[in-house]
Design a protein around this motif. Structure first.
Motif, PDB file in Angstrom:
ATOM      1  N   GLU A  62       0.437  -1.509  -0.030  1.00  0.00           N
ATOM      2  CA  GLU A  62      -0.078  -0.021  -0.028  1.00  0.00           C
ATOM      3  C   GLU A  62       0.669   1.709   0.288  1.00  0.00           C
ATOM      4  OE1 GLU A  62      -4.123  -0.255   1.987  1.00  0.00           O
ATOM      5  OE2 GLU A  62      -3.041  -1.050   3.180  1.00  0.00           O
ATOM      6  N   THR A 109      -8.943   6.860  -5.345  1.00  0.00           N
ATOM      7  CA  THR A 109      -8.526   6.260  -6.887  1.00  0.00           C
ATOM      8  C   THR A 109      -9.724   7.289  -7.784  1.00  0.00           C
ATOM      9  OG1 THR A 109     -11.131   5.647  -6.376  1.00  0.00           O
ATOM     10  CG2 THR A 109      -9.589   3.802  -6.114  1.00  0.00           C
ATOM     11  N   ALA A 140      -8.159   0.097  -5.493  1.00  0.00           N
ATOM     12  CA  ALA A 140      -8.119   0.337  -4.509  1.00  0.00           C
ATOM     13  C   ALA A 140      -6.228  -0.527  -4.070  1.00  0.00           C
ATOM     14  CB  ALA A 140      -8.476   1.045  -3.385  1.00  0.00           C
ATOM     15  N   LYS A 151      -2.318   6.452  -2.916  1.00  0.00           N
ATOM     16  CA  LYS A 151      -3.363   5.836  -3.059  1.00  0.00           C
ATOM     17  C   LYS A 151      -4.856   5.155  -2.496  1.00  0.00           C
ATOM     18  CE  LYS A 151      -0.564   4.227  -7.010  1.00  0.00           C
ATOM     19  NZ  LYS A 151      -0.331   5.585  -6.851  1.00  0.00           N
TER      20      LYS A 151
END
Ligand code: ADP
Ligand code: MG
Length: 657
Positions: free
Chosen positions: A37, A230, A235, A213
């Motif tokens: 992430e 997004t 995502a 993100k």
């Protein structure tokens, strides 16, 4: 569902409490972050972002709540395991770069790998490659103050990546940078995120956060929103590669393996210590004066003590350690002193323990040559004289048995007598001198002994035949004293015993004589000299102690000045014992340098003393002893500051001024 890489459950952090008012900075944070992430944590200044980051990066512990890393409770890890986690899992990028000021870019980047135990060659290559990749190929040798802000931040990113940097924790990485450098740094983080690194970006700037993100907004210690960012892609698509890279079970295996890294760490510690000493060389030199003077004075004082001892012993030993003296003495103050007769001498000569025996019939007497008058000891003795006293003739010759039988008026003079009476003459041989107005012909000159005790100089002496002394000068046949050479220098005591028994028998049990020996006198003298050396040595040892206190002082100062550095080292994975070792190494380095300089100084001072003809005898054990003392002093006095450094809390150290 995959186990989150990071999971926070109801994390709370408060400061103060007790006397100070309690501040609740984090008030219940629940958060999961998965591998791969790219998360931004945004919030106003003071909202608790940095506090959260310190907890995420295991630099700080929450007051309440659970932190699970790859499913395992971080609260259960000890300090070494936390250090391992920081080293293997995290890479920190701070607003203020937090580079170690005394190290070059290359050294700063290499540091985490040193704590990870990476071999030197691999470490150098990887650091150079990272710096090249981040556009700093030509700057590897620059120290932080020789780099721009943007460059420093790139160095710190390289450092974060050194051990892998699976999770990059960046706290306001662009905060101190101009917009251009800031954009560069953001591009780098973007790239890292796309390569599978977890990037946790902390910022107050929404524009910066928009690169992530996923955007988590925090206000007053609470998460108020958590939204995927997004535009075009789904995502937080998990990338398991990053997760597998940090395997918590690995920490135990690594812990054992890590022990092999001590060499690299030691080398790094020595280099770091040397740099710090060099940068502060004036201060270091001043502090080291204590150690230098301490070591030098120990070495010099012991050398002087030993030198004077050897000199005295040599002078006393010049007459031989197997020599005994017998003279008459009074058994109590009311009786006249006893007399040693020539019969006694003959009896003693027959003892097996006696090698040579020589009666001496002598006294201080006036001597004259031309119009020069002089007082010297004139001793009548036999032809044993040169052998018994180990005292050769350097000019002319000694008198003979024939001279002895004839009571010839011939004299062999000592060096001092020669100097006094025959200053201007090339040779005194054949000249006539008057001893108590009796003319004697000089036939020889004795070698210089150089020995003296009190105001008596052994070279101020004239040797004449015993018979001549008795008949022509003193009118007595009995010796003033008798000189005996024992057959065995190691059995002087036995000889003494035998002589004592013999004389007691001959003197009908009356102890009206006195026996002394050179060896006992030498031993007594050696004892006084040893005491003197000990005294000198202990005075010097005190200065070593003072030197040790100096070392402690400079180490305490160093720890205080470099608290931030300690924090940085901890953030990059140093364990407590690494920090302890680092600062102990510095203390030891200090004293080693001081010790070497001290021995150098001692040699200089000793050399100067030798030039001014002071007896100096350097001894290797003394020098090594002083050096070892200095070293021990360094360790003892360096330990307290080093432990203080090692026990610092990572966040406290990192955020110190
Ligand atoms: P941010 O990084 O979001 O600007 P911080 O996490 O640094 O905020 O700080 C949040 C709050 O916690 C601030 O109000 C600050 O005063 C307080 N704080 C941080 N560290 C300490 C500390 N060691 N002792 C007391 N208060 C602290
Ligand atoms: Mg902050």
């Amino acid at each position: 569902m995959l186990t989150p890489l990071i999971e926070l459950r109801d994390i709370r952090k408060s400061y103060g409490g007790g006397d100070a008012p309690q501040v609740d900075v984090l008030r219940g944070i629940d958060l999961s972050i998965h591998a791969g992430e790219f998360v931004a944590i945004v919030g106003a200044s003071g909202s608790g972002k940095s506090t959260l980051m310190n907890i995420l990066g295991c630099l700080d512990r929450p007051t309440v709540g659970q932190y699970l890393f790859a499913g395992e409770n971080v609260a259960q890890l000890d300090t070494d395991e936390l250090a391992w986690l920081r080293r293997e899992a995290f890479g920190f990028v701070f607003q203020g770069y937090h580079l170690i000021p005394s190290g070059s870019a290359q050294e700063n980047v290499e540091m985490p790998a040193i704590y990870a135990g990476t071999p030197a060659a691999e470490r150098h290559a990887r650091a150079a490659a990272l710096l090249t990749r981040l556009g700093l190929a030509g700057r590897t040798g620059n120290r932080p103050h020789q780099l721009s802000g943007g460059q420093q931040q790139r160095v710190s990113i390289a450092r974060a990546l050194m051990n892998g940097g699976h999770i990059i924790l960046a706290d306001e990485p662009t905060g101190a940078l101009d917009s251009h450098s800031g954009a560069e740094v953001m591009t780098l983080l973007d790239e890292l995120a796309s390569q599978g690194h977890v990037v946790i970006l902390i910022t107050h700037d929404r524009e910066v956060a928009a690169r992530a993100k996923r955007i988590i907004e925090i206000r007053d210690g609470l998460i108020i929103s958590d939204t995927p960012n997004t535009h075009d892609q789904p995502a937080a698509e998990p990338k398991p590669k990053a997760l597998q890279a940090v395997d918590l079970r690995q920490r135990l295996a690594d812990g054992a393996e890590h022990n092999g890294a001590w060499k690299a760490e030691l080398l790094d510690a020595v280099q770091a210590a040397w740099r710090v000493m060099w940068i502060n060389r004036f201060r270091t030199a001043l502090t080291l004066l204590g150690i230098i003077i301490g070591v030098a004075s120990v070495v010099v004082m012991l050398a002087v003590g030993e030198g004077s001892k050897r000199q005295v012993m040599a002078q006393m030993g010049a007459f031989g350690s197997n020599i005994l003296y017998v003279s008459g003495s009074a058994p109590n103050p009311r009786t006249p002193p006893g007399i040693i007769t020539m019969n006694d001498v003959a009896a003693m000569a027959a003892l097996p323990q006696v090698k040579r025996i020589m009666p001496v019939n002598g006294a201080e007497a006036g001597v004259r040559f031309g119009n020069v008058d002089h007082m010297a000891y004139v001793g009548g003795n036999d032809t044993n004289f040169p052998a018994i006293f180990n005292w050769p003739v350097v000019e002319g010759s000694y008198f003979t048995e024939a001279d002895e039988r004839a009571a010839a008026t011939v004299a062999v003079i000592g060096k001092r007598v020669r100097d006094k009476l025959f200053k201007d003459l090339p040779s005194p041989i054949g000249q006539y001198i008057l001893i108590e107005n009796v003319p004697f012909q000089v036939i020889g000159v004795l070698a210089e002994k150089g020995a003296s005790s009190g105001d008596k100089d052994s070279d101020d002496r004239i040797a004449i035949p015993y018979s001549a002394a008795s008949i022509r000068l003193f009118g007595s046949y009995n010796p003033e004293y008798v000189v005996i050479a024992a057959a065995d220098a190691r059995k002087v005591h036995e000889a003494e015993k035998a002589i004592e028994q013999l004389l007691l028998r001959l003197h009908n049990g009356k102890r009206d004589f006195e026996l002394t020996n050179n060896a006992a006198m030498i031993q007594a003298e050696a004892r006084t000299q040893n005491t003197l050396s000990l005294m000198l040595g202990s005075i010097a040892a005190i200065s070593l102690l003072v030197g040790g206190i100096g070392v402690m002082n400079i180490m305490l100062m160093t720890v205080r000045e470099r608290t931030r550095e300690i924090g940085i080292r901890m953030a990059t994975g140093a364990r407590q014992r690494d920090i302890l070792r680092q600062f102990l190494t510095e203390a030891v380095m200090l004293t080693v340098v001081g010790g070497v300089a001290g021995i150098g100084l001692a040699l200089l001072v000793g050399g100067a003393l030798i030039l001014s003809s002071v007896a100096v005898a350097f001894s290797l054990p003394a020098a090594l002893g002083a050096f070892a003392c200095a070293l021990v002093t360094g360790v003892i006095f360096g330990f307290m500051p080093a432990r203080k450094a090692a026990r610092l809390d990572p966040v406290t150290a990192l955020t110190s001024e």
